[in-house]
Design a protein around this motif. Sequence first.
Motif, PDB file in Angstrom:
ATOM      1  N   THR A  48       0.838  -1.199   0.000  1.00 53.99           N
ATOM      2  CA  THR A  48       0.000   0.000   0.000  1.00 53.99           C
ATOM      3  C   THR A  48       0.878   1.258   0.000  1.00 53.99           C
ATOM      4  N   LEU A  49       1.902   1.230   0.803  1.00 53.06           N
ATOM      5  CA  LEU A  49       2.813   2.369   0.856  1.00 53.06           C
ATOM      6  C   LEU A  49       3.495   2.567  -0.497  1.00 53.06           C
ATOM      7  N   VAL A  50       3.869   1.472  -1.139  1.00 49.27           N
ATOM      8  CA  VAL A  50       4.535   1.566  -2.439  1.00 49.27           C
ATOM      9  C   VAL A  50       3.593   2.152  -3.477  1.00 49.27           C
ATOM     10  N   VAL A  51       2.330   1.685  -3.477  1.00 53.33           N
ATOM     11  CA  VAL A  51       1.358   2.210  -4.428  1.00 53.33           C
ATOM     12  C   VAL A  51       1.150   3.698  -4.208  1.00 53.33           C
ATOM     13  N   LEU A  52       0.983   4.065  -2.941  1.00 58.74           N
ATOM     14  CA  LEU A  52       0.758   5.468  -2.618  1.00 58.74           C
ATOM     15  C   LEU A  52       1.968   6.307  -3.002  1.00 58.74           C
ATOM     16  N   ALA A  53       3.168   5.774  -2.747  1.00 62.27           N
ATOM     17  CA  ALA A  53       4.393   6.524  -3.059  1.00 62.27           C
ATOM     18  C   ALA A  53       4.611   6.610  -4.557  1.00 62.27           C
ATOM     19  N   ALA A  54       4.255   5.557  -5.284  1.00 59.71           N
ATOM     20  CA  ALA A  54       4.514   5.534  -6.737  1.00 59.71           C
ATOM     21  C   ALA A  54       3.711   6.610  -7.443  1.00 59.71           C
ATOM     22  N   PHE A  55       2.464   6.776  -7.073  1.00 61.10           N
ATOM     23  CA  PHE A  55       1.653   7.790  -7.730  1.00 61.10           C
ATOM     24  C   PHE A  55       1.949   9.178  -7.190  1.00 61.10           C
ATOM     25  N   THR A  56       2.433   9.264  -5.977  1.00 62.17           N
ATOM     26  CA  THR A  56       2.785  10.562  -5.412  1.00 62.17           C
ATOM     27  C   THR A  56       4.093  11.061  -6.013  1.00 62.17           C
ATOM     28  N   ALA A  57       4.979  10.145  -6.367  1.00 63.39           N
ATOM     29  CA  ALA A  57       6.303  10.520  -6.899  1.00 63.39           C
ATOM     30  C   ALA A  57       6.207  11.194  -8.240  1.00 63.39           C
ATOM     31  N   THR A  58       5.099  11.099  -8.945  1.00 67.51           N
ATOM     32  CA  THR A  58       4.956  11.725 -10.263  1.00 67.51           C
ATOM     33  C   THR A  58       4.729  13.215 -10.155  1.00 67.51           C
ATOM     34  N   ARG A  59       4.415  13.665  -8.947  1.00 68.14           N
ATOM     35  CA  ARG A  59       4.197  15.093  -8.749  1.00 68.14           C
ATOM     36  C   ARG A  59       5.562  15.799  -8.599  1.00 68.14           C
ATOM     37  N   PRO A  60       5.645  17.057  -9.059  1.00 66.45           N
ATOM     38  CA  PRO A  60       6.928  17.792  -8.953  1.00 66.45           C
ATOM     39  C   PRO A  60       7.316  17.990  -7.485  1.00 66.45           C
ATOM     40  N   GLY A  61       8.567  17.823  -7.200  1.00 63.47           N
ATOM     41  CA  GLY A  61       9.088  18.078  -5.866  1.00 63.47           C
ATOM     42  C   GLY A  61       8.974  16.897  -4.930  1.00 63.47           C
ATOM     43  N   HIS A  62       8.403  15.758  -5.394  1.00 63.17           N
ATOM     44  CA  HIS A  62       8.268  14.591  -4.531  1.00 63.17           C
ATOM     45  C   HIS A  62       9.282  13.548  -4.935  1.00 63.17           C
ATOM     46  N   ASN A  63      10.120  13.173  -4.005  1.00 59.95           N
ATOM     47  CA  ASN A  63      11.142  12.146  -4.266  1.00 59.95           C
ATOM     48  C   ASN A  63      11.050  11.059  -3.186  1.00 59.95           C
ATOM     49  N   ILE A  64       9.787  10.621  -2.895  1.00 55.90           N
ATOM     50  CA  ILE A  64       9.543   9.691  -1.793  1.00 55.90           C
ATOM     51  C   ILE A  64       9.974   8.272  -2.115  1.00 55.90           C
ATOM     52  N   MET A  65      10.074   7.940  -3.406  1.00 57.12           N
ATOM     53  CA  MET A  65      10.378   6.559  -3.781  1.00 57.12           C
ATOM     54  C   MET A  65      11.740   6.114  -3.315  1.00 57.12           C
ATOM     55  N   LYS A  66      12.644   7.104  -3.134  1.00 56.28           N
ATOM     56  CA  LYS A  66      13.971   6.699  -2.679  1.00 56.28           C
ATOM     57  C   LYS A  66      13.936   6.170  -1.248  1.00 56.28           C
ATOM     58  N   TRP A  67      12.824   6.500  -0.506  1.00 55.49           N
ATOM     59  CA  TRP A  67      12.687   5.989   0.863  1.00 55.49           C
ATOM     60  C   TRP A  67      11.895   4.667   0.920  1.00 55.49           C
TER      61      TRP A  67
ATOM     62  N   ARG B 197      -8.307   6.957  -5.471  1.00 52.64           N
ATOM     63  CA  ARG B 197      -8.647   7.776  -6.624  1.00 52.64           C
ATOM     64  C   ARG B 197      -7.418   8.167  -7.449  1.00 52.64           C
ATOM     65  N   LEU B 198      -6.294   7.536  -7.166  1.00 52.29           N
ATOM     66  CA  LEU B 198      -5.097   7.838  -7.955  1.00 52.29           C
ATOM     67  C   LEU B 198      -5.301   7.348  -9.385  1.00 52.29           C
ATOM     68  N   PRO B 199      -4.667   8.015 -10.384  1.00 47.48           N
ATOM     69  CA  PRO B 199      -4.892   7.655 -11.790  1.00 47.48           C
ATOM     70  C   PRO B 199      -4.316   6.284 -12.136  1.00 47.48           C
ATOM     71  N   GLY B 200      -4.780   5.706 -13.229  1.00 48.23           N
ATOM     72  CA  GLY B 200      -4.259   4.420 -13.707  1.00 48.23           C
ATOM     73  C   GLY B 200      -5.391   3.451 -13.943  1.00 48.23           C
ATOM     74  N   ASN B 201      -5.230   2.606 -15.005  1.00 50.11           N
ATOM     75  CA  ASN B 201      -6.237   1.594 -15.279  1.00 50.11           C
ATOM     76  C   ASN B 201      -6.230   0.463 -14.235  1.00 50.11           C
ATOM     77  N   PHE B 202      -5.158   0.260 -13.588  1.00 53.08           N
ATOM     78  CA  PHE B 202      -5.080  -0.799 -12.567  1.00 53.08           C
ATOM     79  C   PHE B 202      -4.516  -0.189 -11.289  1.00 53.08           C
ATOM     80  N   ASN B 203      -5.411   0.446 -10.552  1.00 51.67           N
ATOM     81  CA  ASN B 203      -5.031   1.041  -9.272  1.00 51.67           C
ATOM     82  C   ASN B 203      -5.234  -0.035  -8.200  1.00 51.67           C
ATOM     83  N   GLU B 204      -4.146  -0.611  -7.736  1.00 55.30           N
ATOM     84  CA  GLU B 204      -4.209  -1.718  -6.780  1.00 55.30           C
ATOM     85  C   GLU B 204      -4.746  -1.275  -5.434  1.00 55.30           C
TER      86      GLU B 204
END
Length: 868
Positions: A689-708, A786-793
Motif C-alpha cells: 500500500t505504501l509503495v502504491v501510494l508513493a509511486a503515484f505521489t512521486a509523479t508530482r513535482p518536488g516529490h522524491n519519496i520513492m527513494k525511501w 482515486r489515484l490515476p491508472g487503469n489498474f489502481n491496486e
Amino acid sequence: MTSLVLFSLLYSLSVLTLTDSSLSSITTAAPPAASKCTLLNSFQPGFVVQGDYVIGGIFPLHYNLKMPDHNDTYRPPPINCNGHKLFPRAFRWAQTMRLAVEEINQNPVLLPNHTLGYTIFDSCRYPLTGQSAVLSMLNGVNEENSSMCTNSSSLLAVIGASASALSIVLSRILQPFRIPMISYFSSCACLSDRQKYPTFFRVIPSDDYQVKAFAQLLVHFNWTWVGLLRVNNDYGRFAAKGLLRELQDTKVCVAYQKMIPLPYNRQAGLRIIKVMRSSTAKVVVVFAAEGQVTPFLRDYMTQNITGIQWVASEALVTASVFSGREYYPYLGGTIGFGIRKGHIPRLGEFLQTVNPKRYPDNVLVHELWESLYGCSPFPSSVTQMPPCSGQEFLLEQHSAYMNTSSPRVAYNVYKAVYAIAHSLHNLLLCQPGRGPFQNKSCAQSNNIHPWQLQHYLQEVNFQIAGEEVDFDAKGDSVPYYDIINWQRGPQGNIEFVNVGLFDGTKAVGEELLIQEDAIMWAEHQSEVPVSVCSASCLPGFRKAVRRGEPICCFDCVPCDSGKISNQTNSVDCAICLEDFWSNNDRTACISKKVEYLTFDSLGIALTVMSVVGACFTLAVCGVFFCHRHTAIVRVNNSELSFFILFALTLCFLCSLLFIGKPTYWSCMLRHTAFSITFSLCISCILGKTLVVLAAFTATRPGHNIMKWLGPKQQRTIISSCTLVQVVICAAWLIDVPPFPSRNTQYEHSKIILECSVGSSLAFWCVLGYIGLQACLCFVLAFLARRLPGNFNEAKFITFSMLIFCAVWIAFIPAYISSPGNYADAVESFAILASSFGLLFCLFAPKSYIILLKPEKNTKQHLMGKEKN
C-alpha cells in the motif's frame, strides 16, 4: 393394672381372715398360744400330691369365671371356675407338670431320698382368681391345718402363670415372701425388670427377643406397610411398644395400630375390621392369646375378608383351637414365631391314664370328658348331658388335648419343673463351710426357705433332651423360636409346619433362618405377598416422601441429569464424578463424551476449505511465477506479491492446527502461528500500500519519496511490523502460554477439549495488533483509491481490508458466544474467510488479466497511456 391388683387384694383379703396372729401363716414368727387361725373360705386345687417339698402350679384351665358378688353385707360365696368352658390345652399343661413331678420322684439320681409334692390351681385366665389361688397355696388348702399359724408356708416355688398380666399380679404377691415363680408362657418384656420382679423367672423368651424377630421377619420379606393388632393388657401393650421401637431404624411403617378390647366388644371389633378392610396394608401383626382373640376372629370370618397375611405372636401361632378346616380360608398362611418345641417321651402315655374311672371325684376330669365327647361320665341334673358309654378313648383327633407330637408350652412346663428339681438338688448337695449364704452356711434340708432355693435357681444349669437350660441375670431363658406356618393338611384342616428358626444367641443379622420354599402364604399362594404403601422406586429414581404421611408412603422422582441411583428405593441420587455422566436411565455413571473439533463433517469441511485455499494460493503463485516478467506482476514490486502469497498459504494451512485433539504443542502453535502469519501477510500488504501510494505521489513535482521506499526499505518495514507480533507472542508463550483444558461447565454431559488461551490479555493484544495493521492498511489504501491508472491496486487493497475487518469484527461476538469446539471452528472459519477475502481481492483481478486478458498486461495500459 394398679387398680386391678388393688381389687384382687381386697377380694383375696375377703377370702381370708387375718388376725394379728394370722400373719404367722406366712412368716416364721410364732403367735401366742391362744391364737387360732380359721379359713373363712377356701379355693380348692385341681390336683394335690403331698411331698417333702411342695411346689405350686397355676394354669388357665377355664377361659373365664362367673364374677362373684362383692356385696359386703354377707359372706362372699366361694370362687367357682367350673361350669364354664374347659381349656383342654391348658389341662394338658397341668398334666405335664404332674408327669414331670412323677418322673423326678422316680429318678434315683435326682433328689434321691426326697419327694416333690404339688398343688395345682385353676386361674380361669383372670388375675382375681389367680390372686386367690396363690394365697390359697400360701395358707394351705386344709381347713384343719393346725400348723398354718405356727410354721412358715411349705410352698417353695410356683410354676405359672400363663398370661403376662396374671404373672405380674402373682409375682407382686409372692415378692414379699421371696418365693420364686417360673412362668411357662408369660413373655412380656416388662417382667425382665429385676427391680420390680426380683423373684420372677421364665423358660419362655422375653418379648424383647420376639419383637426383634418380628422386625427382622418384616424386613426380610420387605413388608414395609403393616397393620398392628394387640390385646388390651400388659402383654399386648409392651409387645406393641417394643415392636415399634425395633422398627424405628428400619423401613417398615405401621399403617394402623388397633387394640382388641378385653372383655371383647363386638362393635369395637367391627370397627377394627372395617379399618383392616379399607387399609392397603395386607400384612397384619397380632399380639394376643387364642382365648383373647377368638371372638374377634369369628367376627372377622363373618365379614368374609380374605387376602390378609397374618403374622402371629407365640401366644397364638400354635393354638390348636384354630386348626379346623373352617379357619383355613381366612387364617391359612399365617406365619409367626412359636415357642421352641421339645420332646416329652411319656406324655402321650400319661395323658391316656387321665380318665373318669381313675379320677371319679375330680371335677376337672369330668369336664374334660364333657368337652371332648359331649357326654357326662356321671350324669346329673346339673350337666344336662347324655351319659357316656364308658368306651370312650382318647384319640389323636382330640388335638387340643392329645397333641403330643410337638409340645411347646407343655415342654416349657416340663423344663420349669426340672429347673426347680435341679436347683433343689444342688441346694441339698451343699457342704457346710462351703455354702453360698452367711458364714458360708448351707440351707437346712428340713427347713428350706424359698429365697435359698432362688439363689440356686439363678445359677442352675442343666440339659434336658439335649437342650441347655439356664437363666440370665434377668431371669430370662435362651431366646429361641421356631417359625411356624399354617398350611392346609390332607383333610383340609390347618397344620402347623416348622419353616425356620430364630436363634437369639447368634450374631446380629444371622439369627433368622427361613426355608422360603416351604412356606404357603395367604389364599394358598406360593409367592410372597406384597404389603407396601408405595411401590418400590426402580433404579434411576429416588423416593420423595409425601408431606404429612409416613416415610413408607412416597412418590418416585427421576434422578436429575448427572445423578444416578443403582438401587431400588434409593433415598437420594448420587452425583457422578467430574469425568462421568448419567446414562439415559439414570442407573449408571458412564464416561462423558469427549468432544473437540475432529475430522468429522464440520472438520472435513474446514479441512477441505483450508487445502483448497492453499492450493489456490499456490496456483496463483505458479501463475505469477510463470508471468513474473510481465507488467502486472512487476508493478509495485513483485517480491511483495510473492511474500503475500507465501503468507496466505501459511494462513490457510495454520487453520488445520485448530482441527484435532488439543495438545500442549498444538495449543501454543494455534494462536501464535495464526497471529504471526497474518501479521506477516498484513505487513506485506501495508508495504504494498505504501509503495502504491508513493509511486503515484512521486509523479508530482518536488516529490522524491520513492527513494525511501525501495526494496530494502520495504523489507525493513515488513520485518519490523512482523517482529512486533513475534515479540508479543514470545512474551505470551513465556508468561502464560495456551494449554489444553477440559471444559465441563458449558455442557455437563460432555467434556469439551479446547485450548485455553492462558492469558486473555495476550490473546486480545495479538488480535488487536493485527486489527491495528489492517486498519492502517485500510486508511492508506482508502486515501490512494482515486489515484490515476487503469489498474489502481489501492482499490483492491481497500476492498480486501474492508472484508478482512468485517470478518474479524464479526468474529469477536461469535467467538465469545460459541462453546468449545465451535469456538475453534469459528476461529478457523474466520482465518479461512479472511484469507479467501485477501486472496481473491488482491490476486483475482491480476490473474484474470494474466490468463484471460493478456493484451492488457502492458505498462501503457496499466498507466492509462495506451493509444487508441
